[in-house]
Scaffold this active site. Structure first.
Site, PDB file in Angstrom:
ATOM      1  N   ASP A   1      59.168  56.004   6.181  1.00 21.35           N
ATOM      2  CA  ASP A   1      58.051  55.124   6.544  1.00 21.35           C
ATOM      3  C   ASP A   1      57.003  55.165   5.429  1.00 21.35           C
ATOM      4  OD1 ASP A   1      56.917  53.912   9.479  1.00 21.35           O
ATOM      5  OD2 ASP A   1      55.420  54.311   7.924  1.00 21.35           O
ATOM      6  N   ILE A   2      56.445  54.013   5.125  1.00 21.43           N
ATOM      7  CA  ILE A   2      55.478  53.900   4.030  1.00 21.43           C
ATOM      8  C   ILE A   2      54.144  54.566   4.371  1.00 21.43           C
ATOM      9  CG2 ILE A   2      54.340  51.718   4.643  1.00 21.43           C
ATOM     10  CD1 ILE A   2      54.938  50.791   1.736  1.00 21.43           C
TER      11      ILE A   2
ATOM     12  N   GLU B   1      54.718  46.361  15.227  1.00 19.64           N
ATOM     13  CA  GLU B   1      54.154  45.621  14.083  1.00 19.64           C
ATOM     14  C   GLU B   1      55.207  44.819  13.353  1.00 19.64           C
ATOM     15  OE1 GLU B   1      52.255  48.462  11.558  1.00 19.64           O
ATOM     16  OE2 GLU B   1      50.760  48.985  13.088  1.00 19.64           O
TER      17      GLU B   1
ATOM     18  N   HIS C   1      63.588  48.825  15.064  1.00 21.63           N
ATOM     19  CA  HIS C   1      63.617  50.069  14.296  1.00 21.63           C
ATOM     20  C   HIS C   1      63.350  51.241  15.221  1.00 21.63           C
ATOM     21  CE1 HIS C   1      59.613  48.236  14.062  1.00 21.63           C
ATOM     22  NE2 HIS C   1      59.107  49.452  14.094  1.00 21.63           N
TER      23      HIS C   1
ATOM     24  N   HIS D   1      61.905  55.058  15.077  1.00 22.82           N
ATOM     25  CA  HIS D   1      61.169  56.045  14.284  1.00 22.82           C
ATOM     26  C   HIS D   1      61.753  57.435  14.580  1.00 22.82           C
ATOM     27  CE1 HIS D   1      57.469  53.430  13.601  1.00 22.82           C
ATOM     28  NE2 HIS D   1      57.960  52.837  14.669  1.00 22.82           N
TER      29      HIS D   1
HETATM   30  P1  AMP Z   1      56.032  49.573  14.561  1.00 19.46           P
HETATM   31  O1  AMP Z   1      54.578  49.653  14.929  1.00 19.46           O
HETATM   32  O2  AMP Z   1      56.897  50.355  15.508  1.00 19.46           O
HETATM   33  O3  AMP Z   1      56.493  48.148  14.382  1.00 19.46           O
HETATM   34  O4  AMP Z   1      56.180  50.335  13.181  1.00 19.46           O
HETATM   35  C1  AMP Z   1      56.295  49.709  11.949  1.00 19.46           C
HETATM   36  C2  AMP Z   1      56.318  50.809  10.897  1.00 19.46           C
HETATM   37  O5  AMP Z   1      56.768  50.233   9.690  1.00 19.46           O
HETATM   38  C3  AMP Z   1      54.983  51.467  10.628  1.00 19.46           C
HETATM   39  O6  AMP Z   1      55.095  52.871  10.868  1.00 19.46           O
HETATM   40  C4  AMP Z   1      54.715  51.149   9.151  1.00 19.46           C
HETATM   41  O7  AMP Z   1      54.069  52.199   8.475  1.00 19.46           O
HETATM   42  C5  AMP Z   1      56.113  50.904   8.631  1.00 19.46           C
HETATM   43  N1  AMP Z   1      56.220  50.057   7.455  1.00 19.46           N
HETATM   44  C6  AMP Z   1      55.615  48.859   7.225  1.00 19.46           C
HETATM   45  N2  AMP Z   1      55.971  48.362   6.043  1.00 19.46           N
HETATM   46  C7  AMP Z   1      56.852  49.244   5.494  1.00 19.46           C
HETATM   47  C8  AMP Z   1      57.583  49.293   4.281  1.00 19.46           C
HETATM   48  N3  AMP Z   1      57.504  48.316   3.354  1.00 19.46           N
HETATM   49  N4  AMP Z   1      58.368  50.377   4.040  1.00 19.46           N
HETATM   50  C9  AMP Z   1      58.461  51.369   4.957  1.00 19.46           C
HETATM   51  N5  AMP Z   1      57.807  51.366   6.124  1.00 19.46           N
HETATM   52  C10 AMP Z   1      57.002  50.336   6.398  1.00 19.46           C
END
Ligand code: AMP
Length: 120
Positions: free
Chosen positions: A33-34, A99, A104, A106
């Site tokens: 995760d970024i 988001e 996905h 986690h």
């Molecule tokens: P969610 O709220 O479950 O949709 O989580 C989305 C996750 O994607 C968040 O933890 C972000 O930090 C992560 N994220 C967003 N953009 C990227 C990216 N380019 N590379 C890796 N993780 C990302």
């Protein structure tokens, strides 16, 4: 909700955006995760176009579903997370603050994670 093929994870899958890859097989890609919320914060995504768990559980093949679940376990074992422990989480929709509209899972680990979810 229709799948939006311009979402960030779709772009990572197409190689248009970089990721720090952890694991890949026929059905799954996993990467860091970024914006990590724990010392270990890995995202495991299906290669197929599914918006969330709702979509994935309704439409994915048994092989895709098994592939994703097995990948989560394999990644955790390979990284030595089984004994100290880890948490998996998947957000669907507004109340969960999803988001990115590509399903996905986690994986969080690397410190005591507290109990369940925030009360906020
Ligand atoms: P969610 O709220 O479950 O949709 O989580 C989305 C996750 O994607 C968040 O933890 C972000 O930090 C992560 N994220 C967003 N953009 C990227 C990216 N380019 N590379 C890796 N993780 C990302």
């Amino acid at each position: 909700m229709a799948y939006d093929s311009t979402n960030i994870f779709a772009r990572i899958l197409r190689g248009e955006l970089p990721c720090k890859k952890v694991y890949e097989n026929e059905h799954v890609l996993a990467f860091h995760d970024i914006n990590p919320q724990a010392p270990v914060h890995i995202l495991v995504i299906p290669k197929g176009a599914y918006v969330s768990l709702d979509d994935f559980s309704a439409k994915a093949s048994d092989a895709e579903i098994a592939g994703l679940v097995r990948a989560v376990g394999e990644i955790a074992r390979a990284r030595g997370l089984t004994e100290p422990g880890y948490r998996i989480l998947a957000n669907h929709g507004r109340d969960a603050n999803q988001e990115v509209p590509h399903f996905h899972v986690h994986i969080f680990a690397g410190r005591p994670l507290g109990r369940m979810i925030s009360k906020a």
